[in-house]
Design a protein around this motif. Structure first.
Motif, short mmCIF file in Angstrom:
data_model
loop_
_atom_site.label_atom_id
_atom_site.label_comp_id
_atom_site.label_asym_id
_atom_site.label_seq_id
_atom_site.Cartn_x
_atom_site.Cartn_y
_atom_site.Cartn_z
N ARG A 169 48.53 47.84 32.81
CA ARG A 169 48.69 48.85 33.86
C ARG A 169 49.02 48.23 35.21
O ARG A 169 49.07 48.93 36.21
N GLY A 170 49.23 46.91 35.22
CA GLY A 170 49.64 46.25 36.45
C GLY A 170 48.51 45.81 37.36
O GLY A 170 48.75 45.49 38.53
N VAL A 171 47.27 45.77 36.86
CA VAL A 171 46.13 45.33 37.66
C VAL A 171 46.20 43.81 37.83
O VAL A 171 46.43 43.07 36.87
N ASP A 172 45.97 43.34 39.06
CA ASP A 172 46.05 41.90 39.36
C ASP A 172 44.69 41.21 39.27
O ASP A 172 44.62 40.01 38.96
N PHE A 173 43.63 41.94 39.55
CA PHE A 173 42.28 41.35 39.51
C PHE A 173 41.30 42.41 39.03
O PHE A 173 41.37 43.57 39.45
N ARG A 174 40.38 42.00 38.15
CA ARG A 174 39.38 42.94 37.62
C ARG A 174 38.01 42.28 37.64
O ARG A 174 37.88 41.09 37.31
N ALA A 175 37.00 43.05 38.02
CA ALA A 175 35.63 42.55 38.06
C ALA A 175 34.71 43.57 37.39
O ALA A 175 35.00 44.77 37.37
N VAL A 176 33.59 43.08 36.85
CA VAL A 176 32.62 43.95 36.17
C VAL A 176 31.21 43.57 36.59
O VAL A 176 30.95 42.43 37.00
N GLY A 177 30.30 44.54 36.49
CA GLY A 177 28.90 44.29 36.78
C GLY A 177 28.02 45.23 35.99
O GLY A 177 28.51 46.14 35.31
N ASN A 178 26.72 45.03 36.08
CA ASN A 178 25.78 45.78 35.25
C ASN A 178 24.66 46.41 36.07
O ASN A 178 24.41 46.04 37.21
N GLU A 179 24.00 47.35 35.41
CA GLU A 179 22.78 48.01 35.91
C GLU A 179 22.93 48.54 37.33
O GLU A 179 22.30 48.01 38.27
N PRO A 180 23.65 49.63 37.55
CA PRO A 180 24.41 50.36 36.52
C PRO A 180 25.77 49.73 36.28
O PRO A 180 26.29 49.00 37.14
N GLY A 181 26.37 50.01 35.12
CA GLY A 181 27.66 49.44 34.79
C GLY A 181 28.75 49.90 35.76
O GLY A 181 28.84 51.07 36.10
N TRP A 182 29.57 48.94 36.21
CA TRP A 182 30.67 49.26 37.12
C TRP A 182 31.82 48.30 36.88
O TRP A 182 31.66 47.24 36.28
N HIS A 183 33.00 48.68 37.33
CA HIS A 183 34.11 47.74 37.35
C HIS A 183 35.03 48.04 38.52
O HIS A 183 35.07 49.16 39.04
N LEU A 184 35.74 47.00 38.93
CA LEU A 184 36.64 47.06 40.09
C LEU A 184 38.01 46.58 39.65
O LEU A 184 38.12 45.55 38.97
N GLU A 185 39.06 47.31 40.02
CA GLU A 185 40.43 46.92 39.71
C GLU A 185 41.25 46.87 40.99
O GLU A 185 41.29 47.85 41.75
N ILE A 186 41.89 45.72 41.22
CA ILE A 186 42.68 45.53 42.43
C ILE A 186 44.14 45.34 42.07
O ILE A 186 44.48 44.48 41.24
N ARG A 187 44.98 46.15 42.68
CA ARG A 187 46.43 45.94 42.62
C ARG A 187 46.86 45.51 44.01
O ARG A 187 46.80 46.30 44.96
N GLU A 188 47.27 44.27 44.11
CA GLU A 188 47.61 43.71 45.42
C GLU A 188 48.67 44.58 46.12
O GLU A 188 49.64 45.01 45.51
N ASP A 189 48.43 44.82 47.41
CA ASP A 189 49.36 45.61 48.23
C ASP A 189 49.58 47.02 47.70
O ASP A 189 50.61 47.65 47.99
N ASP A 190 48.62 47.52 46.93
CA ASP A 190 48.80 48.88 46.39
C ASP A 190 47.52 49.69 46.47
O ASP A 190 47.43 50.65 47.23
N SER A 191 46.49 49.31 45.69
CA SER A 191 45.29 50.14 45.65
C SER A 191 44.11 49.36 45.07
O SER A 191 44.27 48.31 44.44
N VAL A 192 42.93 49.91 45.32
CA VAL A 192 41.69 49.39 44.74
C VAL A 192 40.97 50.56 44.07
O VAL A 192 40.81 51.63 44.68
N LEU A 193 40.56 50.36 42.83
CA LEU A 193 39.83 51.40 42.09
C LEU A 193 38.43 50.89 41.79
O LEU A 193 38.26 49.80 41.22
N PHE A 194 37.43 51.67 42.17
CA PHE A 194 36.04 51.34 41.84
C PHE A 194 35.49 52.43 40.94
O PHE A 194 35.54 53.62 41.27
N VAL A 195 34.96 52.03 39.78
CA VAL A 195 34.35 52.96 38.82
C VAL A 195 32.89 52.56 38.68
O VAL A 195 32.58 51.44 38.25
#
Length: 244
Positions: free
Chosen positions: A142-168
């Motif tokens: 999907r074109g994501v440049d960087f992805r991070a994950v964490g726990n308790e509660p579960g979350w993830h971060l997706e960064i598209r450089e010069d475009d957008s950041v998605l936090f779930v």
């Protein structure tokens, strides 16, 4: 005074009109009754040869076959597949059992948890799904440049450089997308800040070995995220796009 002629039973003054009105519907009903419940043998065989694929549609799948792996994505009647050296779309073909897809010298077959892949005459057996890797490969495509994950509660971060950041967050219950983002680079770390309405985000990516607190998987970056007044810690990695 002459009486009008009375047509004999089954006839009218218009000849055979009554006969047609009676016989034609009767013959049609016989024809329909004779065909009801009968399916041509070749049609029945074709329907039996195509077995419904129980795997989810439009979801990225990662298969590992020993030392060989490939990525797949299922669509109606076809399967996209990423091999090390090429990308193909395989249409579904008839199979004695299970679901089979084939294009040129590439064949994929699966039934339940069993799967095999054949490429240029070489067969890779015992192919197994790796669900833990699927979200990462899906993000990559999907074109994501960087992805991070964490726990308790579960979350993830997706960064598209010069475009957008998605936090779930909260195991997928909450989603925030930021399009107005800024990026600053420091010594072995990168800072991202963004805002959208009343929500603000600050993410810090540090080049440091990081181990997932639940799976134990090792990552090259430690990640700290702050959404409004809540803080999250996790691990991440950069995603390359070799097909570009």
């Amino acid at each position: 005074m002459a009486l009008p002629a009375i047509p004999p039973p089954g006839r009218s003054s218009d000849g055979e009109r009554v006969v047609k009105k009676v016989i034609v519907p009767f013959m049609l009903s016989l024809s329909v009754a004779a065909c009801a419940g009968q399916v041509p043998a070749e049609t029945a065989q074709a329907s039996q040869d195509f077995h419904p694929d129980q795997r989810p549609l439009a979801r990225t799948l990662v298969y590992e076959c020993g030392d060989m792996e490939f990525i797949a994505r299922l669509g109606p009647g076809e399967m996209a597949i990423w091999l090390e050296d090429r990308y193909l779309v395989l249409p579904q073909v008839r199979a004695g059992s299970g679901s089979k897809y084939q294009e040129a010298d590439v064949v994929f077959w699966s039934k339940g948890d069993e799967a095999l892949l054949e490429v240029a005459g070489r067969t890779y057996r015992d192919c197994r799904l790796n669900p833990a890797r699927a979200p990462w490969e899906d993000a990559r495509r999907r074109g994501v440049d960087f992805r991070a994950v964490g726990n308790e509660p579960g979350w993830h971060l997706e960064i598209r450089e010069d475009d957008s950041v998605l936090f779930v967050g909260d195991y997928g219950a909450s989603k925030l997308r930021f399009t107005d983002i800024s990026r600053e680079t420091g010594r072995e770390q990168v800072f991202y800040t963004a805002s959208h309405g009343a929500d603000t985000l600050r993410a810090t990516v540090v080049e440091s070995e990081c181990n997932d607190s639940m799976s134990g998987e090792s990552f090259p970056f430690a990640v700290m995220v702050q959404i409004n007044d809540r803080s999250y810690q996790g691990c991440g990695r950069s995603l390359d796009h070799p097909w570009e």
